[in-house]
Design a protein around this motif. Sequence first.
Motif, PDB file in Angstrom:
ATOM      1  N   ARG A 263       0.755  -1.231  -0.099  1.00  0.00           N
ATOM      2  CA  ARG A 263      -0.035  -0.065  -0.109  1.00  0.00           C
ATOM      3  C   ARG A 263       0.756   1.375   0.085  1.00  0.00           C
ATOM      4  NH1 ARG A 263      -3.073  -2.641   3.735  1.00  0.00           N
ATOM      5  NH2 ARG A 263      -2.037  -1.272   5.287  1.00  0.00           N
ATOM      6  N   PHE A 264       2.003   1.236   0.991  1.00  0.00           N
ATOM      7  CA  PHE A 264       2.948   2.396   0.852  1.00  0.00           C
ATOM      8  C   PHE A 264       3.432   2.642  -0.529  1.00  0.00           C
ATOM      9  CE2 PHE A 264       6.990   4.522   1.516  1.00  0.00           C
ATOM     10  CZ  PHE A 264       6.603   5.418   2.328  1.00  0.00           C
ATOM     11  N   ILE A 265       3.873   1.647  -1.221  1.00  0.00           N
ATOM     12  CA  ILE A 265       4.570   1.758  -2.370  1.00  0.00           C
ATOM     13  C   ILE A 265       3.594   2.201  -3.491  1.00  0.00           C
ATOM     14  CG2 ILE A 265       5.705   0.407  -4.234  1.00  0.00           C
ATOM     15  CD1 ILE A 265       7.010  -1.310  -2.050  1.00  0.00           C
ATOM     16  N   SER A 266       2.473   1.602  -3.510  1.00  0.00           N
ATOM     17  CA  SER A 266       1.387   2.042  -4.391  1.00  0.00           C
ATOM     18  C   SER A 266       0.914   3.545  -4.264  1.00  0.00           C
ATOM     19  CB  SER A 266       0.078   1.225  -4.346  1.00  0.00           C
ATOM     20  OG  SER A 266       0.601  -0.142  -4.520  1.00  0.00           O
ATOM     21  N   GLY A 267       0.966   3.840  -3.042  1.00  0.00           N
ATOM     22  CA  GLY A 267       0.586   5.167  -2.768  1.00  0.00           C
ATOM     23  C   GLY A 267       1.532   6.407  -2.737  1.00  0.00           C
ATOM     24  N   HIS A 268       2.787   6.218  -2.734  1.00  0.00           N
ATOM     25  CA  HIS A 268       3.939   6.850  -2.713  1.00  0.00           C
ATOM     26  C   HIS A 268       4.832   6.927  -4.072  1.00  0.00           C
ATOM     27  CE1 HIS A 268       2.377   6.643   1.439  1.00  0.00           C
ATOM     28  NE2 HIS A 268       2.700   7.820   1.397  1.00  0.00           N
ATOM     29  N   GLN A 269       4.129   6.749  -5.250  1.00  0.00           N
ATOM     30  CA  GLN A 269       5.125   6.744  -6.401  1.00  0.00           C
ATOM     31  C   GLN A 269       5.713   8.121  -6.467  1.00  0.00           C
ATOM     32  OE1 GLN A 269       5.763   3.852  -8.788  1.00  0.00           O
ATOM     33  NE2 GLN A 269       5.219   3.178  -6.741  1.00  0.00           N
ATOM     34  N   LEU A 270       7.033   8.231  -6.786  1.00  0.00           N
ATOM     35  CA  LEU A 270       8.144   9.336  -6.895  1.00  0.00           C
ATOM     36  C   LEU A 270       8.495   9.540  -8.456  1.00  0.00           C
ATOM     37  CD1 LEU A 270      10.691   8.840  -4.121  1.00  0.00           C
ATOM     38  CD2 LEU A 270       8.998  10.518  -4.321  1.00  0.00           C
ATOM     39  N   PRO A 271       8.441  10.874  -8.720  1.00  0.00           N
ATOM     40  CA  PRO A 271       9.079  11.300 -10.182  1.00  0.00           C
ATOM     41  C   PRO A 271      10.430  10.959 -10.054  1.00  0.00           C
ATOM     42  CG  PRO A 271       8.306  13.040  -8.981  1.00  0.00           C
ATOM     43  CD  PRO A 271       7.857  12.057  -8.066  1.00  0.00           C
ATOM     44  N   SER A 272      11.122  10.974 -11.518  1.00  0.00           N
ATOM     45  CA  SER A 272      12.447  10.735 -11.446  1.00  0.00           C
ATOM     46  C   SER A 272      13.490  11.901 -11.004  1.00  0.00           C
ATOM     47  CB  SER A 272      12.817  10.350 -12.673  1.00  0.00           C
ATOM     48  OG  SER A 272      12.540  11.438 -13.522  1.00  0.00           O
ATOM     49  N   ASN A 273      12.942  13.253 -11.013  1.00  0.00           N
ATOM     50  CA  ASN A 273      13.607  14.326 -10.472  1.00  0.00           C
ATOM     51  C   ASN A 273      13.766  14.496  -8.940  1.00  0.00           C
ATOM     52  OD1 ASN A 273      10.689  15.081 -10.371  1.00  0.00           O
ATOM     53  ND2 ASN A 273      11.439  17.122 -10.802  1.00  0.00           N
ATOM     54  N   ILE A 274      13.126  13.548  -8.105  1.00  0.00           N
ATOM     55  CA  ILE A 274      12.899  13.947  -6.617  1.00  0.00           C
ATOM     56  C   ILE A 274      13.886  12.444  -6.107  1.00  0.00           C
ATOM     57  CG2 ILE A 274      11.734  13.813  -4.509  1.00  0.00           C
ATOM     58  CD1 ILE A 274       9.499  15.037  -5.973  1.00  0.00           C
ATOM     59  N   LEU A 275      14.957  13.059  -5.457  1.00  0.00           N
ATOM     60  CA  LEU A 275      15.609  12.086  -4.806  1.00  0.00           C
ATOM     61  C   LEU A 275      14.653  11.289  -3.802  1.00  0.00           C
ATOM     62  CD1 LEU A 275      18.972  13.833  -4.000  1.00  0.00           C
ATOM     63  CD2 LEU A 275      18.631  12.103  -5.633  1.00  0.00           C
ATOM     64  N   LEU A 276      14.866  10.115  -3.340  1.00  0.00           N
ATOM     65  CA  LEU A 276      14.283   9.387  -2.398  1.00  0.00           C
ATOM     66  C   LEU A 276      14.222   9.849  -0.947  1.00  0.00           C
ATOM     67  CD1 LEU A 276      12.575   6.747  -1.543  1.00  0.00           C
ATOM     68  CD2 LEU A 276      14.887   5.697  -0.873  1.00  0.00           C
ATOM     69  N   GLN A 277      15.474  10.192  -0.633  1.00  0.00           N
ATOM     70  CA  GLN A 277      15.640  11.156   0.714  1.00  0.00           C
ATOM     71  C   GLN A 277      14.777  12.342   0.803  1.00  0.00           C
ATOM     72  OE1 GLN A 277      18.000  10.221  -1.141  1.00  0.00           O
ATOM     73  NE2 GLN A 277      19.819  11.424  -1.027  1.00  0.00           N
ATOM     74  N   GLN A 278      14.551  12.986  -0.297  1.00  0.00           N
ATOM     75  CA  GLN A 278      13.942  14.480  -0.282  1.00  0.00           C
ATOM     76  C   GLN A 278      12.428  14.188  -0.534  1.00  0.00           C
ATOM     77  OE1 GLN A 278      16.299  16.083  -3.186  1.00  0.00           O
ATOM     78  NE2 GLN A 278      17.625  16.665  -1.775  1.00  0.00           N
ATOM     79  N   ALA A 279      11.926  13.102  -0.650  1.00  0.00           N
ATOM     80  CA  ALA A 279      10.287  12.881  -0.924  1.00  0.00           C
ATOM     81  C   ALA A 279       9.621  13.461   0.056  1.00  0.00           C
ATOM     82  CB  ALA A 279      10.091  11.425  -0.893  1.00  0.00           C
ATOM     83  N   PRO A 280       8.499  14.132  -0.166  1.00  0.00           N
ATOM     84  CA  PRO A 280       7.773  14.913   0.856  1.00  0.00           C
ATOM     85  C   PRO A 280       7.085  14.118   1.927  1.00  0.00           C
ATOM     86  CG  PRO A 280       6.647  15.015  -1.222  1.00  0.00           C
ATOM     87  CD  PRO A 280       8.072  14.314  -1.412  1.00  0.00           C
ATOM     88  N   PHE A 281       6.810  12.935   1.520  1.00  0.00           N
ATOM     89  CA  PHE A 281       6.112  12.170   2.504  1.00  0.00           C
ATOM     90  C   PHE A 281       6.833  11.498   3.808  1.00  0.00           C
ATOM     91  CE2 PHE A 281       7.112   9.572  -1.370  1.00  0.00           C
ATOM     92  CZ  PHE A 281       7.891   8.647  -0.524  1.00  0.00           C
ATOM     93  N   TRP A 282       7.906  11.750   3.788  1.00  0.00           N
ATOM     94  CA  TRP A 282       9.197  11.176   4.885  1.00  0.00           C
ATOM     95  C   TRP A 282       9.030  12.562   5.991  1.00  0.00           C
ATOM     96  CZ3 TRP A 282       9.467   6.575   4.004  1.00  0.00           C
ATOM     97  CH2 TRP A 282       9.928   6.064   2.800  1.00  0.00           C
ATOM     98  N   THR A 283       9.024  12.079   7.356  1.00  0.00           N
ATOM     99  CA  THR A 283       9.310  12.847   8.186  1.00  0.00           C
ATOM    100  C   THR A 283      10.823  13.327   8.374  1.00  0.00           C
ATOM    101  OG1 THR A 283       9.818  11.227   9.954  1.00  0.00           O
ATOM    102  CG2 THR A 283       7.555  11.725   9.659  1.00  0.00           C
ATOM    103  N   ALA A 284      11.049  14.307   9.058  1.00  0.00           N
ATOM    104  CA  ALA A 284      12.448  14.702   9.085  1.00  0.00           C
ATOM    105  C   ALA A 284      13.266  13.521   9.783  1.00  0.00           C
ATOM    106  CB  ALA A 284      12.611  15.920  10.172  1.00  0.00           C
ATOM    107  N   SER A 285      12.836  12.885  10.697  1.00  0.00           N
ATOM    108  CA  SER A 285      14.004  11.893  11.265  1.00  0.00           C
ATOM    109  C   SER A 285      14.326  10.898   9.956  1.00  0.00           C
ATOM    110  CB  SER A 285      13.459  11.396  12.371  1.00  0.00           C
ATOM    111  OG  SER A 285      12.011  10.627  12.295  1.00  0.00           O
ATOM    112  N   GLN A 286      12.974  10.263   9.328  1.00  0.00           N
ATOM    113  CA  GLN A 286      13.030   9.370   8.255  1.00  0.00           C
ATOM    114  C   GLN A 286      13.966   9.907   7.230  1.00  0.00           C
ATOM    115  OE1 GLN A 286       8.837   9.245   7.396  1.00  0.00           O
ATOM    116  NE2 GLN A 286       8.561   7.139   8.429  1.00  0.00           N
TER     117      GLN A 286
END
Length: 77
Positions: A26-49
């Motif tokens: 469910r997480f993977i299906s609901g949080h697809q990222l475009p190629s121009n965003i680094l994984l660690q910069q995705a808006p759905f992470w908390t600061a600690s994540q």
Amino acid sequence: MDTTPQDLSHLFLQLGLANDDEAIERFISGHQLPSNILLQQAPFWTASQKHFLAESLSEDAQWTEVIDQLDTLLRRA
């Protein structure tokens, strides 16, 4: 030495997320990222994540391979 298995389930646990197979899918299906965003910069992470992901990747830590796997899965659309 940390003997925690390095797999998606345990990575999700490290990130404080539900880690059963259904929750991961469910997480993977609901949080697809475009190629121009680094994984660690995705808006759905908390600061600690974000910090955990960025630090693990920059230090080539034990989680790097499974973080790369998650990155790939989040771009499969």
